[in-house]
Design an enzyme around this catalytic site. Structure first.
Site, PDB file in Angstrom:
ATOM      1  N   ASP A   1       0.890  -1.183   0.000  1.00 40.78           N
ATOM      2  CA  ASP A   1       0.000   0.000   0.000  1.00 40.78           C
ATOM      3  C   ASP A   1       0.925   1.229   0.000  1.00 40.78           C
ATOM      4  O   ASP A   1       1.043   1.933   0.981  1.00 40.78           O
ATOM      5  CB  ASP A   1      -0.971  -0.009   1.199  1.00 40.78           C
ATOM      6  CG  ASP A   1      -0.295   0.000   2.552  1.00 40.78           C
ATOM      7  OD1 ASP A   1       0.822  -0.538   2.666  1.00 40.78           O
ATOM      8  OD2 ASP A   1      -0.872   0.558   3.508  1.00 40.78           O
TER       9      ASP A   1
ATOM     10  N   HIS B   1       9.056  -0.718   9.300  1.00 39.56           N
ATOM     11  CA  HIS B   1       8.134  -1.855   9.335  1.00 39.56           C
ATOM     12  C   HIS B   1       8.276  -2.746   8.100  1.00 39.56           C
ATOM     13  O   HIS B   1       8.640  -3.916   8.191  1.00 39.56           O
ATOM     14  CB  HIS B   1       6.682  -1.342   9.392  1.00 39.56           C
ATOM     15  CG  HIS B   1       6.430  -0.356  10.479  1.00 39.56           C
ATOM     16  ND1 HIS B   1       6.346  -0.718  11.799  1.00 39.56           N
ATOM     17  CD2 HIS B   1       6.223   0.992  10.456  1.00 39.56           C
ATOM     18  CE1 HIS B   1       6.083   0.348  12.541  1.00 39.56           C
ATOM     19  NE2 HIS B   1       6.015   1.398  11.751  1.00 39.56           N
TER      20      HIS B   1
END
Ligand code: RIB
Ligand code: CA
Length: 330
Positions: free
Chosen positions: A10, A244
């Site tokens: 994303d 992340h």
């Protein structure tokens, strides 16, 4: 021997860094990218992915648009917190040329299903956004559920969430999808906040990219600095931004970077803990554990790999215009 990989992004600043990590890893062959909504709308994420591939000279990699919203919703709006962290365009308001190559016309779910049928355990799927598209692939084909090797960024086992006290951002977008993934997929490595918030990037490192004087270096430095500034507001205690999504890609390359707990997972779907990733009580005594949750990470080794791979990737991009020389005085 290389490992084939599909990223489900994303795109998002840390997704962009994850993509760069994958492109800078000779051990990986990126056979395709699927795009999801999350940090941005699915269309924006796909556009960012295509633009970044072009920047790094890898427009040969096919990109497919995945599903545009969560299973139980009929639309998606970007959260304010996502806009704050990633910028309205998702890449920290950096400006990349409109990509020349377009996304594939084909269906992302069909692409994923066919890829697992073709490559089996030689392929790793790395989702770094909401689980919606991957869950759809699991539902579409039992073979996918049984044979897909998934290394996902998402969840938090022993630390609080980052968008709500119990919920991590990717799982929070579509808890039903991640729950389905945990219950049906047979080989899931969860790279959650337990480890990703230990891997931090600071402006000291991004300065290395800026000094390269290349388009790739400028992009990485500008986008990451935007992300670091956002973290200074949302999590000033950390002293940097969480890497992340890149950590998930790094574990796909080298699983020995993390130590995992084997466990059967589920997601809480109701009440105030909705979105929490936790052990499934009903499968506690099942000898087969389908998930492996990273609980410790070799921070120093990961950061060294991260900087080496992204810096050498960015080095190879075109030089940026040298600053105009000051006019000579008479
Ligand atoms: O919680 C971190 C995750 O949320 C990352 O994947 C980031 O890109 C956002 O999607
Ligand atoms: Ca992401």
């Amino acid at each position: 021997m290389t490992t084939k990989v599909i990223l489900d992004l994303d795109t998002g600043i840390d997704d962009a860094l994850a993509l760069a990590y994958a492109l800078g890893s000779p051990e990986l062959e990126v056979i395709g990218i699927t795009g999801t909504y999350g940090n941005v709308l699915v269309e924006t994420g796909v556009r960012n992915t295509l633009a970044i591939l072009e920047l790094f000279g890898r427009s040969d990699i096919p990109v497919y648009a995945g599903l545009p919203h969560a299973r139980r919703r009929d639309s998606f709006e970007v959260l304010e917190i996502s806009e704050f962290i990633h910028g309205i365009n998702g890449i920290g308001e950096t400006v990349l040329p409109e990509p020349v190559v377009q996304a594939e016309e084909g269906d992302a779910v069909e692409f994923l299903v066919a890829a697992v049928r073709e490559h089996g355990e030689d392929l790793v799927i790395v989702p770094t956004g909401p689980s919606t598209t991957i869950a759809a692939a699991i539902e579409a084909d039992d073979h996918f559920a049984e044979h897909a090797r998934i290394v996902m960024m998402g969840g938090a086992l022993a630390v609080p969430g980052n968008v709500r006290p119990w919920a991590e951002a990717n799982v929070n977008q579509d808890p039903e999808a991640t729950d389905l993934l945990f219950r049906r997929a047979q080989d899931v490595t969860m790279i959650g906040l337990d480890v990703t918030l230990q891997t931090l990037l600071t402006t000291e490192e991004t300065a290395v990219w800026r000094e390269l004087g290349t388009a790739g270096g400028d992009f990485l430095a500008d986008a990451a600095d935007y992300y670091i500034r956002a973290y200074e507001t949302t999590a000033p205690n950390l002293g940097g931004c969480g890497l992340h999504d890149p950590l998930a890609v790094a574990v796909a390359v080298d699983p020995s970077l993390v130590t995992c707990l084997d466990i059967n997972l589920k997601v809480d779907l109701a009440g105030e803990t909705r979105g929490r990733t936790i052990g499934d009580h009903d499968r506690l005594n099942d000898p087969v554990k389908t998930a492996h949750v990273a609980v410790a990470v070799d921070v120093e080794r990961f950061l060294a790999e991260f900087m080496q791979r992204l810096t050498s990737l960015a080095e190879k991009t075109r030089a940026t215009e040298p600053a105009a020389a000051p006019m000579a005085r008479r």
